[in-house]
Motif scaffolding. Sequence first.
Motif, PDB file in Angstrom:
ATOM      1  N   PHE A   1      73.711  83.617  11.301  1.00 41.33           N
ATOM      2  CA  PHE A   1      73.363  83.997  12.674  1.00 41.33           C
ATOM      3  C   PHE A   1      73.390  82.815  13.617  1.00 41.33           C
ATOM      4  O   PHE A   1      73.711  82.930  14.795  1.00 41.33           O
ATOM      5  N   TRP A   2      73.027  81.632  13.096  1.00 37.85           N
ATOM      6  CA  TRP A   2      72.903  80.442  13.935  1.00 37.85           C
ATOM      7  C   TRP A   2      74.254  79.959  14.461  1.00 37.85           C
ATOM      8  O   TRP A   2      74.315  79.262  15.476  1.00 37.85           O
ATOM      9  N   THR A   3      75.359  80.335  13.808  1.00 39.03           N
ATOM     10  CA  THR A   3      76.660  79.908  14.321  1.00 39.03           C
ATOM     11  C   THR A   3      76.954  80.573  15.659  1.00 39.03           C
ATOM     12  O   THR A   3      77.523  79.960  16.559  1.00 39.03           O
ATOM     13  N   LYS A   4      76.539  81.841  15.786  1.00 41.25           N
ATOM     14  CA  LYS A   4      76.723  82.556  17.068  1.00 41.25           C
ATOM     15  C   LYS A   4      75.821  81.959  18.124  1.00 41.25           C
ATOM     16  O   LYS A   4      76.224  81.795  19.286  1.00 41.25           O
ATOM     17  N   GLU A   5      74.581  81.604  17.743  1.00 33.82           N
ATOM     18  CA  GLU A   5      73.657  80.988  18.696  1.00 33.82           C
ATOM     19  C   GLU A   5      74.202  79.655  19.183  1.00 33.82           C
ATOM     20  O   GLU A   5      74.132  79.336  20.373  1.00 33.82           O
ATOM     21  N   ASN A   6      74.761  78.858  18.252  1.00 37.41           N
ATOM     22  CA  ASN A   6      75.331  77.566  18.628  1.00 37.41           C
ATOM     23  C   ASN A   6      76.531  77.742  19.555  1.00 37.41           C
ATOM     24  O   ASN A   6      76.726  76.982  20.508  1.00 37.41           O
TER      25      ASN A   6
ATOM     26  N   ALA B   1      69.610  89.667  13.384  1.00 38.03           N
ATOM     27  CA  ALA B   1      71.034  89.592  13.711  1.00 38.03           C
ATOM     28  C   ALA B   1      71.885  90.382  12.726  1.00 38.03           C
ATOM     29  O   ALA B   1      73.109  90.248  12.704  1.00 38.03           O
TER      30      ALA B   1
ATOM     31  N   HIS C   1      65.286  86.028  11.210  1.00 35.06           N
ATOM     32  CA  HIS C   1      66.396  85.910  12.147  1.00 35.06           C
ATOM     33  C   HIS C   1      67.695  86.469  11.565  1.00 35.06           C
ATOM     34  O   HIS C   1      68.529  87.012  12.302  1.00 35.06           O
TER      35      HIS C   1
ATOM     36  N   ASP D   1      77.060  80.309  21.576  1.00 33.69           N
ATOM     37  CA  ASP D   1      76.573  80.738  22.892  1.00 33.69           C
ATOM     38  C   ASP D   1      76.005  79.559  23.666  1.00 33.69           C
ATOM     39  O   ASP D   1      76.238  79.420  24.874  1.00 33.69           O
ATOM     40  N   ALA D   2      75.233  78.702  22.961  1.00 38.24           N
ATOM     41  CA  ALA D   2      74.647  77.537  23.633  1.00 38.24           C
ATOM     42  C   ALA D   2      75.733  76.591  24.114  1.00 38.24           C
ATOM     43  O   ALA D   2      75.651  76.024  25.219  1.00 38.24           O
TER      44      ALA D   2
END
Length: 287
Positions: free
Chosen positions: A265-270, A250, A246, A272-273
């Motif tokens: 990458f997970w900060t952007k996913e969080n 990203a 991942h 967006d969510a």
Amino acid sequence: MLQPPPIVLSFAANDPSGGAGLQADVLTIASMGCHPLSIVTAITVQDTAGVDDVMPLDADWIVDQARAVLEDMPVHAFKIGLLGSVEIIAAIAEIISDYPHIPLVMDPVLTSGRGDELADEEMVDAMRELLLPQVTVLTPNSLEARHLAQQENDNHGTKLGLNLCAQRLLSMGCEYVLITGTHENTAHVTNTLFAADGVVRADDWERLEHTYHGSGCTLASAIAASLANGLSISDSVIEAQDYTWHTLQAGFRPGMGQYIPNRLFWTKENEDAANENAEVVIEKPND
């Protein structure tokens, strides 16, 4: 008082580009919920295209850095990257030998992504003799696995099979060997975890279109962090592969060379969510 997070100690070189080395290790370890300790083994001149120069530190400096933090904090996993000299390899091997209960993940950095040599044959021999017998999980790519497993009586020009490479590396003392397949000519990237009794798991991943600066550092650090978090070897390997893939998916290209894995990458996913789940307040019309 809050319980501190698990601690991972990394031995690696400084990378001013932030793509690989200690910077990659620190970002990855922190991203996976652990506290990183960083022991500088060498100073490098490099960018996203390749490594131009390496200045190994004096081995005594590595020892002093490591002993200072090891006597102050409990470490839950070790990670080893670029080393720089035979003397540094010997010094780290001696330090690690004092903590046999702590899992050790080693990314055997032999060349840069561009092909710049980062370990000569004397260093490779020292790795085999002093470090590999202490390694919990070795994470070579297929090129590194073949180099480390090469023997004098092998026919020159013959491409060693990866199963044979794994067997030889395990016979040198490694507990597990995870050989990554990025450099193999296959439709998917297959990463295979070997133990003394054979293949533990083989995982296929979509092959991404770019090349990446620091993917090996990311994978090894993610395994070390997963082990520090209490996961088993097999679970740590799959968790780390998933995280690393991942970060590559990203990835971004900040310079003129390779892409860099996005370890956050997970900060952007969080984000967006959170935006998707945000409550929309609609004003009630007047009666």
